[in-house]
Scaffold this motif. Structure first.
Motif, PDB file in Angstrom:
ATOM      1  N   GLY A  17      -8.607   1.351  -5.086  1.00  0.00           N
ATOM      2  CA  GLY A  17      -8.322  -0.060  -5.215  1.00  0.00           C
ATOM      3  C   GLY A  17      -6.949  -0.383  -4.662  1.00  0.00           C
ATOM      4  O   GLY A  17      -6.190  -1.142  -5.245  1.00  0.00           O
ATOM      5  N   THR A  18      -6.598   0.211  -3.523  1.00  0.00           N
ATOM      6  CA  THR A  18      -5.235   0.103  -3.013  1.00  0.00           C
ATOM      7  C   THR A  18      -4.985  -1.229  -2.362  1.00  0.00           C
ATOM      8  O   THR A  18      -5.886  -2.029  -2.124  1.00  0.00           O
ATOM      9  CB  THR A  18      -4.972   1.195  -1.955  1.00  0.00           C
ATOM     10  OG1 THR A  18      -5.769   0.905  -0.820  1.00  0.00           O
ATOM     11  CG2 THR A  18      -5.290   2.569  -2.472  1.00  0.00           C
ATOM     12  N   SER A  19      -3.716  -1.434  -1.999  1.00  0.00           N
ATOM     13  CA  SER A  19      -3.310  -2.673  -1.367  1.00  0.00           C
ATOM     14  C   SER A  19      -3.692  -2.727   0.097  1.00  0.00           C
ATOM     15  O   SER A  19      -3.440  -3.718   0.761  1.00  0.00           O
ATOM     16  CB  SER A  19      -1.792  -2.847  -1.499  1.00  0.00           C
ATOM     17  OG  SER A  19      -1.132  -1.762  -0.887  1.00  0.00           O
ATOM     18  N   CYS A  20      -4.279  -1.659   0.643  1.00  0.00           N
ATOM     19  CA  CYS A  20      -4.685  -1.696   2.039  1.00  0.00           C
ATOM     20  C   CYS A  20      -5.880  -2.613   2.253  1.00  0.00           C
ATOM     21  O   CYS A  20      -6.181  -2.999   3.381  1.00  0.00           O
ATOM     22  CB  CYS A  20      -5.032  -0.290   2.532  1.00  0.00           C
ATOM     23  SG  CYS A  20      -3.602   0.779   2.624  1.00  0.00           S
ATOM     24  N   LEU A  32      -1.755   4.035   6.510  1.00  0.00           N
ATOM     25  CA  LEU A  32      -1.202   5.194   7.203  1.00  0.00           C
ATOM     26  C   LEU A  32      -1.472   6.515   6.498  1.00  0.00           C
ATOM     27  O   LEU A  32      -1.740   7.524   7.154  1.00  0.00           O
ATOM     28  CB  LEU A  32       0.304   5.001   7.401  1.00  0.00           C
ATOM     29  CG  LEU A  32       0.707   4.029   8.500  1.00  0.00           C
ATOM     30  CD1 LEU A  32       2.207   3.788   8.472  1.00  0.00           C
ATOM     31  CD2 LEU A  32       0.291   4.558   9.864  1.00  0.00           C
ATOM     32  N   ARG A  33      -1.387   6.560   5.179  1.00  0.00           N
ATOM     33  CA  ARG A  33      -1.496   7.857   4.502  1.00  0.00           C
ATOM     34  C   ARG A  33      -2.829   8.539   4.803  1.00  0.00           C
ATOM     35  O   ARG A  33      -2.906   9.766   4.861  1.00  0.00           O
ATOM     36  CB  ARG A  33      -1.283   7.690   2.992  1.00  0.00           C
ATOM     37  CG  ARG A  33      -2.447   7.061   2.263  1.00  0.00           C
ATOM     38  CD  ARG A  33      -2.109   6.568   0.874  1.00  0.00           C
ATOM     39  NE  ARG A  33      -1.621   7.619   0.011  1.00  0.00           N
ATOM     40  CZ  ARG A  33      -1.179   7.397  -1.235  1.00  0.00           C
ATOM     41  NH1 ARG A  33      -1.147   6.163  -1.707  1.00  0.00           N
ATOM     42  NH2 ARG A  33      -0.774   8.385  -1.987  1.00  0.00           N
ATOM     43  N   ASP A 242       1.863   1.643  -2.172  1.00  0.00           N
ATOM     44  CA  ASP A 242       2.882   0.852  -1.484  1.00  0.00           C
ATOM     45  C   ASP A 242       4.101   1.704  -1.144  1.00  0.00           C
ATOM     46  O   ASP A 242       4.706   1.544  -0.077  1.00  0.00           O
ATOM     47  CB  ASP A 242       3.297  -0.338  -2.333  1.00  0.00           C
ATOM     48  CG  ASP A 242       2.212  -1.399  -2.440  1.00  0.00           C
ATOM     49  OD1 ASP A 242       1.219  -1.309  -1.690  1.00  0.00           O
ATOM     50  OD2 ASP A 242       2.353  -2.306  -3.287  1.00  0.00           O
ATOM     51  N   ARG A 243       4.463   2.597  -2.062  1.00  0.00           N
ATOM     52  CA  ARG A 243       5.620   3.473  -1.818  1.00  0.00           C
ATOM     53  C   ARG A 243       5.361   4.371  -0.617  1.00  0.00           C
ATOM     54  O   ARG A 243       6.195   4.481   0.290  1.00  0.00           O
ATOM     55  CB  ARG A 243       5.920   4.301  -3.074  1.00  0.00           C
ATOM     56  CG  ARG A 243       7.033   5.321  -2.896  1.00  0.00           C
ATOM     57  CD  ARG A 243       7.521   5.840  -4.243  1.00  0.00           C
ATOM     58  NE  ARG A 243       6.492   6.499  -5.011  1.00  0.00           N
ATOM     59  CZ  ARG A 243       6.193   7.792  -4.941  1.00  0.00           C
ATOM     60  NH1 ARG A 243       6.848   8.584  -4.101  1.00  0.00           N
ATOM     61  NH2 ARG A 243       5.247   8.316  -5.703  1.00  0.00           N
ATOM     62  N   TRP A 244       4.200   5.009  -0.596  1.00  0.00           N
ATOM     63  CA  TRP A 244       3.908   5.921   0.509  1.00  0.00           C
ATOM     64  C   TRP A 244       3.674   5.178   1.820  1.00  0.00           C
ATOM     65  O   TRP A 244       4.081   5.643   2.893  1.00  0.00           O
ATOM     66  CB  TRP A 244       2.712   6.810   0.157  1.00  0.00           C
ATOM     67  CG  TRP A 244       3.176   7.997  -0.620  1.00  0.00           C
ATOM     68  CD1 TRP A 244       3.209   8.143  -1.974  1.00  0.00           C
ATOM     69  CD2 TRP A 244       3.750   9.184  -0.079  1.00  0.00           C
ATOM     70  NE1 TRP A 244       3.752   9.350  -2.316  1.00  0.00           N
ATOM     71  CE2 TRP A 244       4.093  10.016  -1.169  1.00  0.00           C
ATOM     72  CE3 TRP A 244       4.000   9.634   1.202  1.00  0.00           C
ATOM     73  CZ2 TRP A 244       4.684  11.276  -0.998  1.00  0.00           C
ATOM     74  CZ3 TRP A 244       4.580  10.885   1.383  1.00  0.00           C
ATOM     75  CH2 TRP A 244       4.908  11.685   0.286  1.00  0.00           C
ATOM     76  N   GLU A 245       3.047   4.022   1.742  1.00  0.00           N
ATOM     77  CA  GLU A 245       2.879   3.219   2.946  1.00  0.00           C
ATOM     78  C   GLU A 245       4.249   2.820   3.494  1.00  0.00           C
ATOM     79  O   GLU A 245       4.481   2.817   4.708  1.00  0.00           O
ATOM     80  CB  GLU A 245       2.044   1.967   2.623  1.00  0.00           C
ATOM     81  CG  GLU A 245       1.606   1.184   3.833  1.00  0.00           C
ATOM     82  CD  GLU A 245       0.479   1.845   4.620  1.00  0.00           C
ATOM     83  OE1 GLU A 245       0.079   1.277   5.651  1.00  0.00           O
ATOM     84  OE2 GLU A 245       0.000   2.922   4.208  1.00  0.00           O
TER      85      GLU A 245
END
Length: 634
Positions: A17-20, A32-33, A242-245
């Motif tokens: 359920g990510t922000s992507c 990107l990850r 969001d942190r890893w992106e």
């Protein structure tokens, strides 16, 4: 059937359920990850006495996990593993079962900041993914695609661990004082005894929090946070994504080929996996050299300066704290000690390390415009700079020597950072004061670093309003250490000033710090481009390859250390040899074993083979790979 990378990535994203905002396969490329599956091979099914291991860890946590080996399958991530005490709490504290049905591994992957696995049974599949939501807690998501009830249980608990269950919180206490808690949703039915637990659920999609605490105080403050996390896991997952992106967006270049982007992503993963939060004697967060080996679980001075220089690009708060952590132990005379640990009794104050901290602070300034940090650090930076001239300039001629506080050759070698370098083979110790000794040898790299620190301190003084009142011998260093007969930079002996005619990596430093003249670079190019000396299969070894004392496995006596290779390549770029610098950078990227594959980044590499040497998951090498990547083609 094994899933394609795109399908696997999409499954993970939908689960998160990510922000992507992933809706179809075409959108996967925007996150990107998930473009870097299997970024590192961390497949290890542990034995309890296994102390050297690379693992999945993030957010400064002191615990880590591995992915089980397919031929030694456990249907759960392995661990947790205590990084400080090198203890496995279990082979798998949370493994998933379907009514005793055997689960067959399907897909596994380590994405930047996330691990994933799926396994099949005759009834369907179980998917599991894990991210760290804080330094204390990892969040495990279990998706049950079988339609049946499933259970979770621990596998292979450490004999020194005792278990108890209270309100669906499984607490595993180790005799070393560390604690792991497994927080389960309230819809789980839990059966437990002194040696294990079994928890059963009908849910098709559930979350479990696995938390690690070093003390009772941490545990007391963490319990309620873990319960709250299970009430809103999507928010924590979004923050992680969001942190890893953010990390990867700041680093990855659109004009680079995928294999080189993968090296950059792996470098970020390596640095962040070696992040440790403040604990006991470590008063600020920082980065250790390698979480994979027990002798690197602390903070070292010049390692920290290198890590902070790289982190300035994508994690500036950690970069700043990494510097603060070392300055927490600055001595009254200005000395920064070699290394610090969670237990301050283990700290090493026998020596310092080469002065590169102003460079790290300047990188933080340049990438983040953080003048407040420069102002905060300036008095301590100036004090450390002056210390070198007060305690490491035996004859007070403005040219300093590496040394120590106890008069030993061992500690003086450590202070150079190049412990067993060929140039120190015939050194003796000279006493400067009761607490200060020098090699009988003035070192070119040390004085080139000091010249660079001097330049930056003057820059910082203009920014902060402080006064620079330190010694300045910057304009003398290059000519003093350049051996015209050899056409290269060398150390000089005390008291007669004779050159130590051992062409080696210390001679790269004046080109990196840009104190060498163009004429000196032109003369040095003869050696730098000689395939028998420095232009080797992997370029720029720690000693000229044709030196009879050079050893392929000799630590600082021949192998490739990527900081030194970076300094040589950057030196070429500084003096206008960009095409040559790019050629050598490609040799590093293409020839160092496993860089574009799944192997971890190592401490050093074989000069003539590119073979991985010494410690894996090495922050120092990752830092300089990022800088080589950033400079390439410019």
């Amino acid at each position: 059937m094994k899933k394609s990378i795109k399908a696997l990535s999409l499954a993970c994203l939908c689960l998160a359920g990510t922000s992507c905002g992933m809706k179809n396969n075409a959108d996967v490329d925007t996150c990107l990850r998930y473009q870097y599956p299997n970024i590192l091979n961390i497949s290890v099914t542990p034995e309890h006495n296994m102390r050297r291991v690379g693992c999945f860890t993030d957010a400064g946590s002191w615990m880590g996990f591995t992915i089980p080996e397919k031929d030694k399958w456990i249907n759960g991530f392995c661990g947790p593993f205590s990084i400080d005490n090198r203890v496995w709490f279990a082979k798998s504290a949370v493994s998933v079962n379907i009514d005793g049905t055997e689960m067959t591994p399907d897909s596994i992957s380590y994405f930047p900041g996330e691990i994933y696995m799926t396994a099949n049974s005759e009834n369907g599949s179980i998917e599991q993914r894990m991210v760290f939501v804080s330094a204390n807690t990892a969040l495990l998501n279990i998706k049950n695609n079988t339609g049946n009830k499933f259970s979770i249980t621990g596998k292979g608990w450490n004999k020194d661990v005792t278990l108890k269950n209270s309100n669906n919180i499984i607490t595993a206490n180790h005799t070393n004082g560390e604690t792991v808690q497994i927080t389960l949703p309230q819809d789980f039915e839990v059966i437990d005894n002194d040696s294990n637990y079994t928890a059963t659920s009908n849910s098709s999609n559930t979350y479990v929090a696995i938390s690690f605490y070093a003390s009772e105080n941490e545990l007391m403050s963490g319990e309620q946070k873990a319960i709250a996390l299970l009430n809103n896991p999507e928010h924590a997952i979004k923050k992680n994504n969001d942190r890893w992106e953010g990390y990867l967006k700041k680093i990855i270049r659109n004009d680079m080929k995928h294999e080189y982007n993968r090296i950059a992503a792996k470098s970020v993963v390596t640095l962040i996996s070696n992040w440790r939060t403040h604990r006991e004697g470590l008063l600020h967060d920082g980065v250790i050299p390698s979480h994979a080996v027990n002798y690197f679980i602390g903070f070292w001075a010049w390692d920290s300066w290198r890590f902070s220089a790289a982190l300035a690009r994508f994690e500036p708060e950690l970069a700043k704290n990494n510097i603060r952590a070392m300055f927490d132990y600055q001595l009254p005379d200005g000395m920064i000690i070699d290394c610090i640990y969670t237990d301050p009794k283990e700290n090493n104050a026998r020596d310092s390390k080469p002065p590169l901290v102003c460079w790290a602070v300047d990188e933080i300034l340049e990438f983040n415009n953080d003048t407040a940090f420069v102002k905060e650090m300036y008095p301590q930076l100036l004090s450390y700079y002056k210390w070198w001239f007060n305690k490491r300039d035996h004859n007070k001629n403005g040219m300093c020597e590496f040394g120590c506080t106890d008069g030993t050759l061992e500690a003086a070698g450590w202070e150079s950072g190049m412990d067993n370098a060929i140039r120190f083979d015939n050194c003796k110790m000279l006493k400067n004061a009761d607490d200060a000794w020098s090699f009988d040898q003035e070192s070119v790299d040390l004085n080139a670093y000091l010249a660079y620190e001097c330049k930056l301190l003057k820059k910082f003084a203009n920014i902060t309003g402080y006064e620079f009142d330190g010694p300045d011998y910057s304009n003398q260093v290059a000519d003093y250490f350049f051996n015209e007969d050899m056409g290269f930079f060398c150390d000089r002996k005390l008291p007669d000033g004779k050159f130590v005619q051992e062409a080696a990596c210390e001679g790269y430093t004046p080109f990196w710090t840009e104190i060498a003249s163009k004429e000196q670079m032109e003369k040095a190019l003869v050696l730098l481009t000689d395939t028998a000396k420095f232009s080797t299969y992997i370029p720029f070894p720690t000693a000229a390859a044709d030196n009879p004392k050079c050893s392929p496995n000799g630590y600082w006596r021949g192998p490739i250390w990527l900081d030194q290779t970076y300094q040589a390549i950057k030196g070429l770029r500084n003096y206008g040899y960009s095409e040559l610098a790019d050629k050598y950078t490609m040799q590093v990227f293409d020839r160092c074993e496993g860089l574009t594959g799944t192997s971890p980044i190592h401490e050093n590499y074989g000069t003539h083979t590119g073979k991985c040497l010494q410690a894996p998951h090495f922050s120092w090498s990752a830092s300089h790979l990022l800088m080589l990547y950033e400079d390439f083609g410019k």
